[in-house]
Design a protein around this motif. Structure first.
Motif, PDB file in Angstrom:
ATOM      1  N   LEU A  22       2.795   2.662  16.590  1.00 14.28           N
ATOM      2  CA  LEU A  22       1.605   1.826  16.697  1.00 14.28           C
ATOM      3  C   LEU A  22       0.899   1.702  15.353  1.00 14.28           C
ATOM      4  N   ARG A  23       0.789   2.804  14.630  1.00 11.83           N
ATOM      5  CA  ARG A  23       0.142   2.769  13.320  1.00 11.83           C
ATOM      6  C   ARG A  23       0.886   1.833  12.360  1.00 11.83           C
ATOM      7  N   SER A  24       2.202   1.856  12.428  1.00 14.26           N
ATOM      8  CA  SER A  24       2.990   0.963  11.592  1.00 14.26           C
ATOM      9  C   SER A  24       2.763  -0.499  11.988  1.00 14.26           C
ATOM     10  N   ILE A  25       2.713  -0.750  13.295  1.00 16.50           N
ATOM     11  CA  ILE A  25       2.482  -2.118  13.777  1.00 16.50           C
ATOM     12  C   ILE A  25       1.104  -2.604  13.360  1.00 16.50           C
ATOM     13  N   ILE A  26       0.106  -1.754  13.480  1.00 19.77           N
ATOM     14  CA  ILE A  26      -1.259  -2.131  13.091  1.00 19.77           C
ATOM     15  C   ILE A  26      -1.308  -2.510  11.622  1.00 19.77           C
ATOM     16  N   LEU A  27      -0.707  -1.689  10.762  1.00 22.04           N
ATOM     17  CA  LEU A  27      -0.724  -1.983   9.329  1.00 22.04           C
ATOM     18  C   LEU A  27      -0.015  -3.299   9.018  1.00 22.04           C
ATOM     19  N   THR A  28       1.075  -3.572   9.736  1.00 23.27           N
ATOM     20  CA  THR A  28       1.819  -4.809   9.492  1.00 23.27           C
ATOM     21  C   THR A  28       1.021  -6.030   9.929  1.00 23.27           C
ATOM     22  N   ARG A  29       0.430  -5.953  11.108  1.00 23.87           N
ATOM     23  CA  ARG A  29      -0.282  -7.117  11.637  1.00 23.87           C
ATOM     24  C   ARG A  29      -1.653  -7.323  11.000  1.00 23.87           C
ATOM     25  N   GLU A  30      -2.258  -6.240  10.587  1.00 25.27           N
ATOM     26  CA  GLU A  30      -3.603  -6.325  10.014  1.00 25.27           C
ATOM     27  C   GLU A  30      -3.563  -6.250   8.486  1.00 25.27           C
ATOM     28  N   ALA A  31      -2.437  -6.610   7.911  1.00 27.21           N
ATOM     29  CA  ALA A  31      -2.267  -6.440   6.462  1.00 27.21           C
ATOM     30  C   ALA A  31      -3.307  -7.193   5.646  1.00 27.21           C
ATOM     31  N   GLU A  32      -3.807  -8.297   6.171  1.00 25.57           N
ATOM     32  CA  GLU A  32      -4.785  -9.099   5.437  1.00 25.57           C
ATOM     33  C   GLU A  32      -6.217  -8.637   5.673  1.00 25.57           C
ATOM     34  N   ALA A  33      -6.413  -7.704   6.598  1.00 27.77           N
ATOM     35  CA  ALA A  33      -7.762  -7.235   6.888  1.00 27.77           C
ATOM     36  C   ALA A  33      -8.282  -6.386   5.731  1.00 27.77           C
ATOM     37  N   SER A  34      -9.587  -6.448   5.518  1.00 24.12           N
ATOM     38  CA  SER A  34     -10.184  -5.733   4.382  1.00 24.12           C
ATOM     39  C   SER A  34     -10.019  -4.228   4.505  1.00 24.12           C
ATOM     40  N   TRP A  35     -10.099  -3.701   5.746  1.00 19.71           N
ATOM     41  CA  TRP A  35     -10.011  -2.245   5.911  1.00 19.71           C
ATOM     42  C   TRP A  35      -8.609  -1.742   5.578  1.00 19.71           C
ATOM     43  N   VAL A  36      -7.576  -2.549   5.862  1.00 22.35           N
ATOM     44  CA  VAL A  36      -6.208  -2.153   5.516  1.00 22.35           C
ATOM     45  C   VAL A  36      -6.022  -2.176   4.008  1.00 22.35           C
ATOM     46  N   GLN A  37      -6.537  -3.202   3.359  1.00 24.01           N
ATOM     47  CA  GLN A  37      -6.413  -3.285   1.906  1.00 24.01           C
ATOM     48  C   GLN A  37      -7.157  -2.140   1.220  1.00 24.01           C
ATOM     49  N   GLU A  38      -8.311  -1.763   1.769  1.00 25.66           N
ATOM     50  CA  GLU A  38      -9.045  -0.623   1.216  1.00 25.66           C
ATOM     51  C   GLU A  38      -8.268   0.673   1.420  1.00 25.66           C
ATOM     52  N   LEU A  39      -7.635   0.793   2.603  1.00 29.12           N
ATOM     53  CA  LEU A  39      -6.842   1.981   2.890  1.00 29.12           C
ATOM     54  C   LEU A  39      -5.664   2.093   1.934  1.00 29.12           C
ATOM     55  N   VAL A  40      -4.987   0.991   1.707  1.00 33.61           N
ATOM     56  CA  VAL A  40      -3.840   0.990   0.804  1.00 33.61           C
ATOM     57  C   VAL A  40      -4.265   1.315  -0.620  1.00 33.61           C
ATOM     58  N   SER A  41      -5.382   0.767  -1.045  1.00 28.55           N
ATOM     59  CA  SER A  41      -5.866   1.032  -2.405  1.00 28.55           C
ATOM     60  C   SER A  41      -6.249   2.483  -2.606  1.00 28.55           C
ATOM     61  N   ARG A  42      -6.789   3.116  -1.554  1.00 30.85           N
ATOM     62  CA  ARG A  42      -7.160   4.533  -1.656  1.00 30.85           C
ATOM     63  C   ARG A  42      -5.943   5.428  -1.739  1.00 30.85           C
ATOM     64  N   GLU A  43      -4.856   5.041  -1.058  1.00 34.66           N
ATOM     65  CA  GLU A  43      -3.662   5.873  -0.997  1.00 34.66           C
ATOM     66  C   GLU A  43      -2.729   5.656  -2.186  1.00 34.66           C
ATOM     67  N   GLN A  44      -2.955   4.599  -2.964  1.00 32.47           N
ATOM     68  CA  GLN A  44      -2.107   4.363  -4.111  1.00 32.47           C
ATOM     69  C   GLN A  44      -2.411   5.370  -5.211  1.00 32.47           C
ATOM     70  N   PRO A  45      -1.388   5.916  -5.873  1.00 29.82           N
ATOM     71  CA  PRO A  45      -1.622   6.875  -6.959  1.00 29.82           C
ATOM     72  C   PRO A  45      -2.322   6.205  -8.133  1.00 29.82           C
ATOM     73  N   ARG A  46      -3.184   6.948  -8.759  1.00 31.48           N
ATOM     74  CA  ARG A  46      -3.929   6.418  -9.904  1.00 31.48           C
ATOM     75  C   ARG A  46      -3.349   6.934 -11.214  1.00 31.48           C
TER      76      ARG A  46
END
Length: 252
Positions: A228-252
């Motif tokens: 379900l978590r994978s499906i949510i990320l795929t379908r909500e990829a354009e949502a702001s909260w997903v983009q914020e989540l991805v940006s936080r998890e990316q290595p700096r």
């Protein structure tokens, strides 16, 4: 304090909850599997009697029977979420149905596979067009058909509704499977399977079987939430909260 359950209808809210629940369900799966298999192999009778005595191979019931139960129950769960999605047009409901389907298909295949291995020494054949076997096979094709139909339609919303309607139509197979073994008049619907029932089962066998069923339940929760978590990320990829989540998890 009142807990507002409706807030978890949002994918953004349910995503972190599913993540927190996944690990405990995996732990429970492992613990219950160890207990159930140990009890089934070392604390149960060496042989079952009756008109068709079964020796050590009867222990396959500790996998076969819980898998068959789960195959039917998870289809009901799938249909429940699909129906909720159709009635209330909720995205998360359709996602839940999609997440449950592969696990249900796995359990249905496992029930058919173990049933074939059990059938060879018991009845002399891996497969027979027995009513229960045939209806369980149809259920497996329904799971496959649901997933295939959903993946064949590019528009996610149309795919959700079309596959949900197919699931609703296929719900008729669950009572068919049940009555194929619990026929009101066994003389009119002979089957290889014995009639189901928990009342006459040895307590040790029943304990192991129910423990394995609970373990499979925990496994279903764990895998469904991960999917379900994978499906949510795929379908909500354009949502702001997903983009914020991805940006936080990316290595700096």
């Amino acid at each position: 304090m009142t807990l507002n359950w409706f807030k978890f209808a949002s994918p953004a809210t349910f995503y972190p909850l599913a993540g927190r629940l996944t690990r405990p369900f995996w732990i429970l799966t492992g613990v219950l599997l160890v207990i159930g298999l140990y009890w089934g192999f070392f604390q149960t009778a060496d042989q079952l009697g009756g008109s068709n005595p079964q020796k050590e191979y009867y222990r396959i019931i500790f996998i076969h029977v819980p898998a068959a139960w789960m195959s039917m129950w998870l289809y009901i769960v799938l249909v429940f979420w699909a129906a909720i999605g159709l009635v209330f047009n909720t995205r998360l409901s359709f996602m839940m149905a999609n997440a449950v389907a592969p696990t249900g298909a796995v359990f249905t295949f496992l029930a058919l596979w173990t049933g074939a291995f059990w059938g060879r020494p018991s009845w002399g054949t891996y497969w027979d067009w027995d009513p229960r076997l045939t209806s369980e096979l149809v259920l497996f094709f329904l799971y496959i058909g649901y997933m295939a139909l959903h993946s064949a339609i590019d528009d996610t919303r149309r795919a959700d509704r079309a596959s949900a309607l197919l699931a609703l139509v296929g719900l008729v197979m669950v009572p068919v499977i049940y009555w194929s073994i619990n026929c009101p008049d066994p003389t009119q619907c002979a089957a290889l399977h014995q009639r189901s029932g928990l009342g006459k089962i040895d307590s040790n066998i029943l304990f192991s079987m129910l423990t394995m069923t609970l373990a499979f339940w925990m496994y279903a929760f764990a895998t469904s939430f991960m999917r379900l978590r994978s499906i949510i990320l795929t379908r909500e990829a354009e949502a702001s909260w997903v983009q914020e989540l991805v940006s936080r998890e990316q290595p700096r």
